[in-house]
Enzyme design. Structure first.
Site, PDB file in Angstrom:
ATOM      1  N   HIS A 259       2.799  12.015  -4.578  1.00 50.18           N
ATOM      2  CA  HIS A 259       2.024  12.041  -3.544  1.00 50.18           C
ATOM      3  C   HIS A 259       1.729  14.046  -3.597  1.00 50.18           C
ATOM      4  O   HIS A 259       3.220  14.315  -3.328  1.00 50.18           O
ATOM      5  CB  HIS A 259       1.438  12.108  -2.489  1.00 50.18           C
ATOM      6  CG  HIS A 259      -0.080  11.641  -1.867  1.00 50.18           C
ATOM      7  ND1 HIS A 259      -0.004  13.077  -1.576  1.00 50.18           N
ATOM      8  CD2 HIS A 259      -0.554  10.538  -2.010  1.00 50.18           C
ATOM      9  CE1 HIS A 259      -0.867  12.368  -0.854  1.00 50.18           C
ATOM     10  NE2 HIS A 259      -1.498  11.243  -1.070  1.00 50.18           N
ATOM     11  N   ASP A 313      -1.089   3.097  -2.988  1.00 54.45           N
ATOM     12  CA  ASP A 313      -1.885   2.060  -4.160  1.00 54.45           C
ATOM     13  C   ASP A 313      -0.236   1.506  -4.233  1.00 54.45           C
ATOM     14  O   ASP A 313      -0.883   0.376  -5.027  1.00 54.45           O
ATOM     15  CB  ASP A 313      -1.833   3.244  -5.631  1.00 54.45           C
ATOM     16  CG  ASP A 313      -2.811   4.068  -5.004  1.00 54.45           C
ATOM     17  OD1 ASP A 313      -4.011   2.802  -4.840  1.00 54.45           O
ATOM     18  OD2 ASP A 313      -3.344   5.474  -5.325  1.00 54.45           O
TER      19      ASP A 313
HETATM   20  N1  CMC Z   1       6.667   8.796 -11.413  1.00 56.38           N
HETATM   21  C1  CMC Z   1       7.406   9.917 -11.972  1.00 56.38           C
HETATM   22  N2  CMC Z   1       7.296  11.107 -11.293  1.00 56.38           N
HETATM   23  C2  CMC Z   1       7.275  11.356 -10.853  1.00 56.38           C
HETATM   24  C3  CMC Z   1       5.723  10.707 -10.004  1.00 56.38           C
HETATM   25  C4  CMC Z   1       5.832   9.398 -10.859  1.00 56.38           C
HETATM   26  N3  CMC Z   1       5.008   8.662 -10.035  1.00 56.38           N
HETATM   27  N4  CMC Z   1       5.234  11.580  -9.692  1.00 56.38           N
HETATM   28  C5  CMC Z   1       5.465  12.526  -9.410  1.00 56.38           C
HETATM   29  N5  CMC Z   1       6.842  12.300 -10.650  1.00 56.38           N
HETATM   30  C6  CMC Z   1       7.656  13.783 -11.303  1.00 56.38           C
HETATM   31  C7  CMC Z   1       6.849  14.675 -12.390  1.00 56.38           C
HETATM   32  O1  CMC Z   1       6.934  13.779 -13.397  1.00 56.38           O
HETATM   33  C8  CMC Z   1       7.336  16.133 -11.403  1.00 56.38           C
HETATM   34  O2  CMC Z   1       8.439  16.217 -12.111  1.00 56.38           O
HETATM   35  P1  CMC Z   1       9.250  17.753 -13.035  1.00 56.38           P
HETATM   36  O3  CMC Z   1       8.937  17.962 -12.071  1.00 56.38           O
HETATM   37  O4  CMC Z   1      11.069  16.736 -13.363  1.00 56.38           O
HETATM   38  O5  CMC Z   1       8.227  17.503 -14.005  1.00 56.38           O
HETATM   39  C9  CMC Z   1       7.594  16.386 -10.592  1.00 56.38           C
HETATM   40  O6  CMC Z   1       7.917  14.726  -9.677  1.00 56.38           O
HETATM   41  C10 CMC Z   1       6.065  16.617  -9.559  1.00 56.38           C
HETATM   42  O7  CMC Z   1       4.958  16.316 -10.268  1.00 56.38           O
HETATM   43  P2  CMC Z   1       3.574  15.998 -10.330  1.00 56.38           P
HETATM   44  O8  CMC Z   1       2.972  15.303 -11.459  1.00 56.38           O
HETATM   45  O9  CMC Z   1       3.456  18.176 -10.680  1.00 56.38           O
HETATM   46  O10 CMC Z   1       3.051  15.849  -8.739  1.00 56.38           O
HETATM   47  P3  CMC Z   1       1.558  16.626  -8.438  1.00 56.38           P
HETATM   48  O11 CMC Z   1       1.583  16.666  -7.063  1.00 56.38           O
HETATM   49  O12 CMC Z   1       0.642  17.208  -8.830  1.00 56.38           O
HETATM   50  O13 CMC Z   1       0.809  14.937  -8.392  1.00 56.38           O
HETATM   51  C11 CMC Z   1       0.733  12.560  -8.445  1.00 56.38           C
HETATM   52  C12 CMC Z   1       0.766  14.354  -7.724  1.00 56.38           C
HETATM   53  C13 CMC Z   1       0.319  11.550  -6.832  1.00 56.38           C
HETATM   54  C14 CMC Z   1      -0.747  12.658  -9.855  1.00 56.38           C
HETATM   55  C15 CMC Z   1       1.569  12.064  -8.818  1.00 56.38           C
HETATM   56  O14 CMC Z   1       2.883  12.207  -7.829  1.00 56.38           O
HETATM   57  C16 CMC Z   1       1.536  10.455  -9.985  1.00 56.38           C
HETATM   58  O15 CMC Z   1       0.460  10.845 -10.940  1.00 56.38           O
HETATM   59  N6  CMC Z   1       1.658   9.325  -9.153  1.00 56.38           N
HETATM   60  C17 CMC Z   1       1.181   8.541 -10.342  1.00 56.38           C
HETATM   61  C18 CMC Z   1      -0.158   7.799  -9.809  1.00 56.38           C
HETATM   62  C19 CMC Z   1      -0.787   7.337  -8.448  1.00 56.38           C
HETATM   63  O16 CMC Z   1       0.292   6.788  -8.078  1.00 56.38           O
HETATM   64  N7  CMC Z   1      -1.325   8.030  -8.044  1.00 56.38           N
HETATM   65  C20 CMC Z   1      -2.221   7.826  -6.847  1.00 56.38           C
HETATM   66  C21 CMC Z   1      -1.852   8.802  -5.692  1.00 56.38           C
HETATM   67  S1  CMC Z   1      -1.753   8.097  -3.830  1.00 56.38           S
HETATM   68  C22 CMC Z   1      -3.542   7.389  -3.985  1.00 56.38           C
HETATM   69  C23 CMC Z   1      -4.714   8.061  -4.275  1.00 56.38           C
HETATM   70  O17 CMC Z   1      -4.988   9.757  -3.600  1.00 56.38           O
HETATM   71  O18 CMC Z   1      -6.036   8.299  -4.522  1.00 56.38           O
END
Ligand code: CMC
Length: 376
Positions: A259, A313
């Site tokens: 998140h 989710d």
């Molecule tokens: N699984 C594996 N690794 C993850 C995940 C995940 N779900 N989420 C983040 N990471 C890792 C990512 O690979 C990165 O690692 P590194 O620094 O080694 O490259 C690090 O954590 C930071 O991730 P990010 O994607 O830059 O973080 P963000 O703040 O931009 O993204 C997010 C937040 C929610 C988009 C992301 O965690 C994600 O894609 N999660 C899966 C999709 C999901 O469940 N979305 C629902 C969010 S909550 C409800 C809503 O708002 O709708």
């Protein structure tokens, strides 16, 4: 010149009196009330009143608000006939987005953005949106559309219109809790989209249409469907370890984890976990819950140090499955609830509006000579 922040992380772009999030501690409050208190004691209708008025209603106010919402359960004829004429293969989120947009054409004064009119439009859309989703689902299954029953709550009525029979008390309450938990969540992407659109003094329909479009993305509300797909791909609890480790090795995102704001377990995931466990037991889906729990344990071991925990989710997927919802209705369920939050933010934005207009950091070339087309 201010610094470019990719994804606007940490940028404060609005003020709100509705929800408070402490991402480090895993706290979510609506108007100061912890989310767990609301999911334990409140109803969706009361929660919407709370968000839109920034206080709990009296008995009389709640009855009046609930009555007004129920008066709006039916779609106008023009929308009802549209819902049942779209291709049966359409995705429900596309249908919901399109029908909310189309509703604007049935409003004789769609651009009236004064507080009373905007609030009335929000209530209308919130009241009618469940019928849009349920009618489309019945249409694609070749079943007759069921008219809403105004003696039922928002949650009961939706399940009734979908299934043709009144839900059990347990199912209705579980669904109502899901609605409470998803109702608002700070300046998330879809809420931001709604606020950006209404800040041009466009109209409520356009702002909510944009919000639905944003929510459906797999990084946002679409993640609950991604979670279910992953759970379906894993044949058994024993297969979870290899599956998840393989995904992590390939650097695939595990849906339902991580998140932008929470660096601890999402408090909504805690509530939904309990709900999912109970419903899984009641409906013979223990295996599904066991797989989810096993995934969480592996993620805890492998990535919790990076602040990656289950989000809203993750366990909502199992919960919705146990309630009997089809996979592609999971994100529309999120939308039906979040209409409350989007609407509240639209009303807040209109009250003291200033146009959103950030700047882009231009990183291309300058003073380039124009090359005639025959010389390129
Ligand atoms: N699984 C594996 N690794 C993850 C995940 C995940 N779900 N989420 C983040 N990471 C890792 C990512 O690979 C990165 O690692 P590194 O620094 O080694 O490259 C690090 O954590 C930071 O991730 P990010 O994607 O830059 O973080 P963000 O703040 O931009 O993204 C997010 C937040 C929610 C988009 C992301 O965690 C994600 O894609 N999660 C899966 C999709 C999901 O469940 N979305 C629902 C969010 S909550 C409800 C809503 O708002 O709708």
């Amino acid at each position: 010149m201010s610094e470019f922040v990719k994804g606007l992380e940490g940028i404060v772009a609005a003020q709100t009196e509705m929800s408070y999030i402490n991402g480090e501690k895993g706290v979510l409050e609506y108007v100061g009330i912890p989310i767990g208190e609301l999911s334990a004691h409140s109803t969706f209708e009361e929660t919407v009143f709370l968000l839109w008025n920034r206080r709990l209603p009296t008995k009389g106010e709640l009855a009046e608000f609930t009555g007004n919402l129920r008066d709006r359960y039916s779609m106008p004829d023009g929308i009802a006939s549209r819902v049942t004429s779209v291709p049966k293969t359409a995705e429900p989120m596309h249908v919901l987005r399109t029908m909310i947009s189309a509703l604007g054409m049935h409003d004789t004064d769609p651009n009236a953005n004064d507080a009373d009119n905007a609030r009335a439009k929000c209530l209308n859309i919130l009241g009618q949106a469940p019928a849009m989703v349920a009618a489309f689902d019945r249409h694609r299954r070749g079943l007759p559309v069921i008219e809403p029953d105004t003696s039922l709550t928002f949650a009961e009525n939706f399940l009734y219109m979908l299934n043709g029979e009144k839900p059990t008390e347990t199912m209705a309450r579980a669904f109502d809790i899901c609605m409470i938990l998803h109702a608002d969540h700070g300046l998330n992407n879809s809420t931001f989209a709604a606020r950006v659109v209404i800040s041009t003094l466009s109209d409520v329909y356009s702002a909510l249409t944009a919000a639905v479009g944003s929510l459906r993305g797999p990084l946002h509300g679409g993640a609950n469907e991604g979670v279910m797909k992953m759970l379906n791909e894993v044949p058994s609890v024993d297969a979870v370890e290899d599956h998840v480790m393989g995904m992590l090795k390939r650097k695939d995102k595990i849906m339902g984890f991580g998140h932008r704001v929470y660096k601890a377990k999402d408090p909504r995931a805690k509530d939904l976990q309990g709900l999912a466990e109970q419903l899984a037991k009641d409906t013979g889906n223990e295996d599904l819950f066991a797989k989810s729990h096993a995934i969480e344990k592996i993620m805890e071991r492998e990535v919790a140090a990076k602040g990656i925990y289950p989000n809203v989710d993750f366990y909502s997927a199992t919960t919705y499955h146990c309630i009997g919802l089809q996979l592609d209705l999971f994100t529309p369920m999120f939308a039906l609830s979040r209409l409350a939050g989007w609407s509240g933010h639209i009303l807040e934005q209109l009250d003291g509006n200033r146009l959103f207009r950030p700047t882009a950091d231009y990183i291309g070339p300058h003073a380039v000579a124009y090359t005639p087309i025959e010389k390129r």
